[in-house]
Design a protein around this motif. Structure first.
Motif, short mmCIF file in Angstrom:
data_model
loop_
_atom_site.label_atom_id
_atom_site.label_comp_id
_atom_site.label_asym_id
_atom_site.label_seq_id
_atom_site.Cartn_x
_atom_site.Cartn_y
_atom_site.Cartn_z
N MET A 27 0.80 -1.25 -0.02
CA MET A 27 -0.16 0.49 -0.07
C MET A 27 0.53 1.40 -0.02
O MET A 27 0.62 2.39 -1.13
CB MET A 27 -1.08 -0.46 0.48
CG MET A 27 -1.73 0.69 1.14
SD MET A 27 -2.49 1.23 2.77
CE MET A 27 -4.14 2.91 2.92
N TYR A 28 1.77 1.40 0.76
CA TYR A 28 3.32 2.11 1.18
C TYR A 28 4.09 2.47 -0.42
O TYR A 28 3.65 4.08 -1.11
CB TYR A 28 4.00 2.21 2.19
CG TYR A 28 4.39 3.30 1.96
CD1 TYR A 28 3.91 4.61 3.35
CD2 TYR A 28 6.38 3.34 1.87
CE1 TYR A 28 5.06 5.88 3.47
CE2 TYR A 28 6.38 4.93 2.01
CZ TYR A 28 5.73 5.74 3.06
OH TYR A 28 7.56 6.88 3.37
N ILE A 34 -5.96 4.95 0.13
CA ILE A 34 -7.38 3.75 0.94
C ILE A 34 -8.62 3.30 0.26
O ILE A 34 -8.45 2.44 0.68
CB ILE A 34 -7.13 3.98 2.07
CG1 ILE A 34 -8.09 3.98 3.20
CG2 ILE A 34 -7.83 5.60 2.02
CD1 ILE A 34 -7.52 1.89 3.24
N GLU A 35 -9.17 4.39 -0.57
CA GLU A 35 -10.42 3.92 -0.90
C GLU A 35 -10.15 2.71 -1.67
O GLU A 35 -10.96 2.24 -2.15
CB GLU A 35 -11.30 5.60 -1.79
CG GLU A 35 -11.04 6.43 -0.66
CD GLU A 35 -9.62 7.25 -0.04
OE1 GLU A 35 -8.90 7.41 -0.65
OE2 GLU A 35 -10.19 8.13 0.63
N TYR A 37 -7.32 0.74 -2.27
CA TYR A 37 -6.42 -0.66 -1.68
C TYR A 37 -8.15 -1.24 -0.31
O TYR A 37 -7.81 -2.47 -0.68
CB TYR A 37 -5.69 0.05 -0.42
CG TYR A 37 -5.29 -1.44 0.35
CD1 TYR A 37 -3.87 -1.35 -0.78
CD2 TYR A 37 -5.02 -1.61 1.80
CE1 TYR A 37 -3.03 -2.76 0.76
CE2 TYR A 37 -4.68 -2.61 2.66
CZ TYR A 37 -3.72 -3.43 1.91
OH TYR A 37 -2.48 -4.27 2.42
N ALA A 38 -8.73 -0.35 0.38
CA ALA A 38 -9.54 -0.43 0.94
C ALA A 38 -10.46 -2.14 -0.09
O ALA A 38 -11.14 -3.61 0.25
CB ALA A 38 -10.99 0.00 1.42
N ASP A 75 -0.95 -1.11 6.99
CA ASP A 75 -2.12 -1.09 6.39
C ASP A 75 -4.10 -0.71 7.65
O ASP A 75 -4.31 -0.42 6.18
CB ASP A 75 -2.38 -1.51 5.26
CG ASP A 75 -3.12 -3.49 5.64
OD1 ASP A 75 -2.96 -3.47 7.09
OD2 ASP A 75 -3.21 -4.16 4.87
N ASP A 121 -0.65 3.76 11.60
CA ASP A 121 -2.13 3.08 10.29
C ASP A 121 -2.79 3.86 9.39
O ASP A 121 -2.79 5.01 9.67
CB ASP A 121 -2.53 2.93 11.58
CG ASP A 121 -4.71 2.43 10.58
OD1 ASP A 121 -4.42 2.29 9.59
OD2 ASP A 121 -5.11 1.96 11.35
N TRP A 122 -2.06 3.11 7.93
CA TRP A 122 -2.31 4.14 6.56
C TRP A 122 -3.14 4.63 6.70
O TRP A 122 -3.46 5.27 5.88
CB TRP A 122 -1.70 3.45 6.01
CG TRP A 122 0.37 3.08 5.55
CD1 TRP A 122 1.32 4.00 6.69
CD2 TRP A 122 0.74 2.19 5.73
NE1 TRP A 122 2.68 4.01 6.41
CE2 TRP A 122 2.48 2.49 6.02
CE3 TRP A 122 0.72 0.35 5.05
CZ2 TRP A 122 3.49 1.36 5.13
CZ3 TRP A 122 2.02 -0.45 4.69
CH2 TRP A 122 2.57 0.06 5.21
N SER A 123 -4.24 3.86 7.05
CA SER A 123 -5.60 3.65 6.82
C SER A 123 -6.34 4.88 7.29
O SER A 123 -7.52 5.20 7.35
CB SER A 123 -6.68 3.03 6.62
OG SER A 123 -6.54 2.68 8.26
N GLN A 124 -5.76 5.87 8.92
CA GLN A 124 -5.97 7.03 9.08
C GLN A 124 -5.73 8.28 8.73
O GLN A 124 -4.35 8.25 9.51
CB GLN A 124 -5.93 6.36 10.79
CG GLN A 124 -6.29 5.52 11.03
CD GLN A 124 -7.36 5.54 10.79
OE1 GLN A 124 -8.94 6.62 11.65
NE2 GLN A 124 -8.93 4.57 10.42
#
Length: 291
Positions: A27-28, A34-35, A37-38, A75, A121-124
């Protein structure tokens, strides 16, 4: 005492990134929003026939005395039924709490139970902003971290190891010092963990020394309990393009070196998205068990 006597453990890096099979940092490294990746959570669905017991059986066959599972990597995808986010395995097509399944399997086999948890947390968005730019958002983010750790320490019975990772800032390489233990309220967090789990061992990656050191991809003796963690190729998460596998001889040699220097050796298994361990990794663990 049990940790110093154990000598050998199995690390298990498995999560949403395993679906992509391009390492746990995909992901990084590929700057996936994130949209986007999710959406891969829709593909997180190992067969119902897969059981965490398969990992544990391999660990036992290899002679490992403990295991550590990534409950949440950088992630942000959680392998347990957390109340803090919908970004979790229970909400994927799998619909399963894999932390619960892993803990039950490890405990049933007589292995000590370790849980890996990444602070970052990369999603935040608050993580990317950091504590200086947006203190209020950062505090809410850290509250969420503390809540997740609390869940892990209260829902699965006795936990023997809490293996933190990821306390660094996003614009620094791993193990940079731009974020501090105070930013994560690590002292407060670890005191709470010890109240919930008397006798637990905590590693050195929340910004405070705690109980044991964790040299990564190298064997360096320390003046206290320590554990050298290594991969079976060049990535922790599975990577279909990484064929630089360690030989069984190399793995056994590293185990001997670590123990000779007074430490432990924990070797990683990075299962594919379906939960199966790559054959090259499986062979190394089996050969270590025979040795």
């Amino acid at each position: 005492n049990w940790f110093k006597d154990a000598k050998f453990g199995m690390f298990i890096h498995w999560g949403l990134y395993s679906v992509l099979a391009r390492s746990e940092w995909v992901m990084y490294n590929e700057a996936i929003p994130i949209e986007e990746y999710a959406q891969y959570a829709c593909e997180f669905n190992p067969p119902k026939t897969f059981k965490a017991k398969e990992w544990i059986d391999l660990a036992v066959e290899a002679g490992a005395k403990y295991a550590v599972l990534t409950t949440r990597h950088h992630d942000g995808f959680c392998l347990w039924d957390t109340d803090t986010t919908g970004f979790k395995s229970v909400n994927s097509p799998a619909g399963r709490d894999f932390v619960a399944e892993y803990v039950e399997a490890a405990r049933s086999a007589g292995l000590k139970v370790g849980l890996y948890y990444s602070l970052l947390d990369w999603s935040q968005p608050a993580y990317w902003e950091g504590p200086r730019k947006s203190p209020e958002n950062w505090e809410r983010f850290v509250d969420r971290v503390h809540t997740q750790v609390h869940e892990l320490m209260t829902r699965y019975g006795k936990i023997d190891i809490l293996w933190y990772d990821g306390f660094w800032a996003h614009d620094n390489p791993p193990y940079a010092d731009a974020l501090t233990a105070a930013d994560w309220r690590a002292v407060e967090l670890n005191q709470h963990v010890r109240e919930l789990q008397p006798g637990i061992l905590i590693n050195d990656r929340s910004g405070t020394p705690e109980d044991f050191g964790t040299p990564e991809q190298e064997i360096i003796a320390q003046g206290r309990p320590w554990e050298s963690c290594m991969t079976t190729n060049d990535n922790w998460g599975c990577h279909k393009g990484d064929q630089n596998w360690k030989t069984s001889h190399q793995a056994i040699h590293n185990l001997v070196r670590a123990v000779n220097k007074g430490g432990n050796f924990i070797l990683n298994a990075g299962p594919w998205g379906d939960g199966s361990v790559p054959q090259e990794t499986r062979q190394v663990f089996q050969d270590m068990g025979k040795w």
